[in-house]
Scaffold this active site. Structure first.
Site, PDB file in Angstrom:
ATOM      1  CG  ASN A   9     115.947  61.984  76.885  1.00  0.00           C
ATOM      2  OD1 ASN A   9     115.414  60.921  77.199  1.00  0.00           O
ATOM      3  ND2 ASN A   9     115.566  63.164  77.388  1.00  0.00           N
ATOM      4  CD1 TRP A  10     116.765  56.886  72.432  1.00  0.00           C
ATOM      5  CD2 TRP A  10     115.817  54.874  72.658  1.00  0.00           C
ATOM      6  NE1 TRP A  10     117.513  55.991  71.716  1.00  0.00           N
ATOM      7  CE2 TRP A  10     116.951  54.747  71.834  1.00  0.00           C
ATOM      8  CE3 TRP A  10     115.064  53.726  72.944  1.00  0.00           C
ATOM      9  CZ2 TRP A  10     117.355  53.526  71.292  1.00  0.00           C
ATOM     10  CZ3 TRP A  10     115.462  52.505  72.408  1.00  0.00           C
ATOM     11  CH2 TRP A  10     116.593  52.423  71.585  1.00  0.00           C
ATOM     12  CE  LYS A  11     112.730  64.340  75.543  1.00  0.00           C
ATOM     13  NZ  LYS A  11     112.192  65.697  75.434  1.00  0.00           N
ATOM     14  CG  HIS A 102     114.827  66.033  80.802  1.00  0.00           C
ATOM     15  ND1 HIS A 102     113.603  66.573  80.510  1.00  0.00           N
ATOM     16  CD2 HIS A 102     115.512  65.984  79.639  1.00  0.00           C
ATOM     17  CE1 HIS A 102     113.548  66.830  79.205  1.00  0.00           C
ATOM     18  NE2 HIS A 102     114.703  66.486  78.654  1.00  0.00           N
ATOM     19  CD  GLU A 104     110.490  66.113  78.619  1.00  0.00           C
ATOM     20  OE1 GLU A 104     110.774  64.905  78.708  1.00  0.00           O
ATOM     21  OE2 GLU A 104     110.656  66.762  77.561  1.00  0.00           O
ATOM     22  CD  GLU A 172     118.158  68.992  77.559  1.00  0.00           C
ATOM     23  OE1 GLU A 172     118.236  68.486  76.432  1.00  0.00           O
ATOM     24  OE2 GLU A 172     117.414  68.537  78.438  1.00  0.00           O
ATOM     25  N   GLY A 178     111.854  70.106  72.286  1.00  0.00           N
ATOM     26  CA  GLY A 178     110.741  69.562  71.499  1.00  0.00           C
ATOM     27  C   GLY A 178     109.940  70.600  70.729  1.00  0.00           C
ATOM     28  CB  SER A 218     114.983  72.140  68.925  1.00  0.00           C
ATOM     29  OG  SER A 218     113.685  72.045  69.468  1.00  0.00           O
ATOM     30  N   GLY A 239     116.880  64.750  71.873  1.00  0.00           N
ATOM     31  CA  GLY A 239     115.650  64.007  72.131  1.00  0.00           C
ATOM     32  C   GLY A 239     115.107  63.420  70.840  1.00  0.00           C
ATOM     33  N   GLY A 240     114.148  64.122  70.232  1.00  0.00           N
ATOM     34  CA  GLY A 240     113.463  63.627  69.031  1.00  0.00           C
ATOM     35  C   GLY A 240     114.379  63.066  67.955  1.00  0.00           C
TER      36      GLY A 240
HETATM   37  P1  PGA Z   1     114.549  67.552  71.814  1.00  0.00           P
HETATM   38  O1  PGA Z   1     114.693  67.073  73.358  1.00  0.00           O
HETATM   39  O2  PGA Z   1     115.880  67.294  71.160  1.00  0.00           O
HETATM   40  O3  PGA Z   1     113.450  66.702  71.261  1.00  0.00           O
HETATM   41  O4  PGA Z   1     114.229  69.001  71.847  1.00  0.00           O
HETATM   42  C1  PGA Z   1     115.859  67.289  74.082  1.00  0.00           C
HETATM   43  C2  PGA Z   1     115.711  66.757  75.480  1.00  0.00           C
HETATM   44  O5  PGA Z   1     114.591  66.762  76.016  1.00  0.00           O
HETATM   45  O6  PGA Z   1     116.691  66.313  76.103  1.00  0.00           O
END
Ligand code: PGA
Length: 255
Positions: A9-11, A102, A104, A172, A178, A218, A239-240
């Site tokens: 997930n590049w966001k 998600h 967010e 998640e 994050g 994470s 994500g990251g």
């Molecule tokens: P993260 O994000 O790996 O940076 O914690 C995961 C996600 O938001 O899907």
């Protein structure tokens, strides 16, 4: 047998012509890793990158395990919805998968389970696989409500009467996204297996045994192998670390 999925997930990141992130190399290295493992990969760039990443993946000689998708779709099928992107538009340019609900989007955009369920139905109808995200907040975790929260989110966000291959569930924990914090290895396995038991009661044993439940929050090149080695973890939503080519490839190869 559940084929594991590693999702990136590049966001809202990555500009084109970015010397630090050559997309062609990213796609090629991922493809080499896919060939070594029995795995499906799904990349979720911003909408603006969908055509580029799909185009690169499409040129690969054997690309059936390389999925490209988006991080959200409209809850309307078509029409005058300025600024929205429909499932049909995504599918039209090669996308075959979408992240829905998600945390967010649930917290910042106030998306409800009902909206997520509606989006999932539209996604599936248009040939997109729906990755439905669920997860508890830190507070809910502290008060021991994790299973209650995520089973309710699963129940209300996941359409009934669907082919099991049309959905993937991503657990998640909100507090792990994050932050560099993750639940303990035992907690991850316990939550995944309890969730699968809940799904079995709700949707039947066959559905529960076949549906993929990814862990997200994470995941990185260091903890990937241990998390992915768990019985009830069928992959990861990253994500990251999905923005660092070597780390993401290492996570895929750690399967
Ligand atoms: P993260 O994000 O790996 O940076 O914690 C995961 C996600 O938001 O899907």
């Amino acid at each position: 047998m559940r084929t594991p999925m590693i999702a990136g997930n590049w966001k809202m990141n990555i500009l084109k012509d970015n010397d630090d992130f050559p997309e062609q190399i990213y796609v090629n290295k991922i493809n080499e890793a896919i060939k070594e493992k029995d795995v499906e990969v799904a990349i979720f760039p911003p909408f603006t990158h969908l055509g580029l990443i799909y185009g690169l993946a499409d040129e690969l000689p054997d690309n059936k395990s390389f999925n490209v998708g988006v991080q959200n779709i409209s809850d309307n099928e078509k029409g005058a919805f300025t600024g929205d992107v429909s499932a049909e538009l995504v599918s039209d340019v090669g996308g075959n998968i979408v992240i829905l609900g998600h945390s967010e989007r649930r917290s910042i955009h106030k998306e409800t389970n009902e909206e997520i369920c509606k989006k999932a139905k539209i996604a599936i109808k248009n040939g997109l696989q729906a990755v439905i995200c669920i997860g508890e907040t830190d507070e809910q975790n502290q008060s021991g409500d994790t299973l209650k929260v995520i089973s309710e989110q699963f129940e209300k966000s996941t359409p009934s009467d669907i082919d099991v291959n049309s959905v993937v569930i991503a657990y998640e924990p909100v507090w792990a996204i994050g932050t560099g914090r993750t639940p303990s290895i035992d907690d991850i396995e316990n939550i995944h297996s309890s969730l699968r038991k809940y799904i079995s009661q709700s949707r039947g044993e066959e559905f529960a045994n076949s549906v993929r439940i990814l862990y997200g929050g994470s995941v990185n090149a260091k903890n990937g192998a241990e998390i992915l080695g768990l019985n009830n973890v069928d992959g990861a939503l990253v994500g990251g670390a999905s923005l660092i080519t070597e780390d993401f490839v290492k996570i895929i190869k750690s399967l």
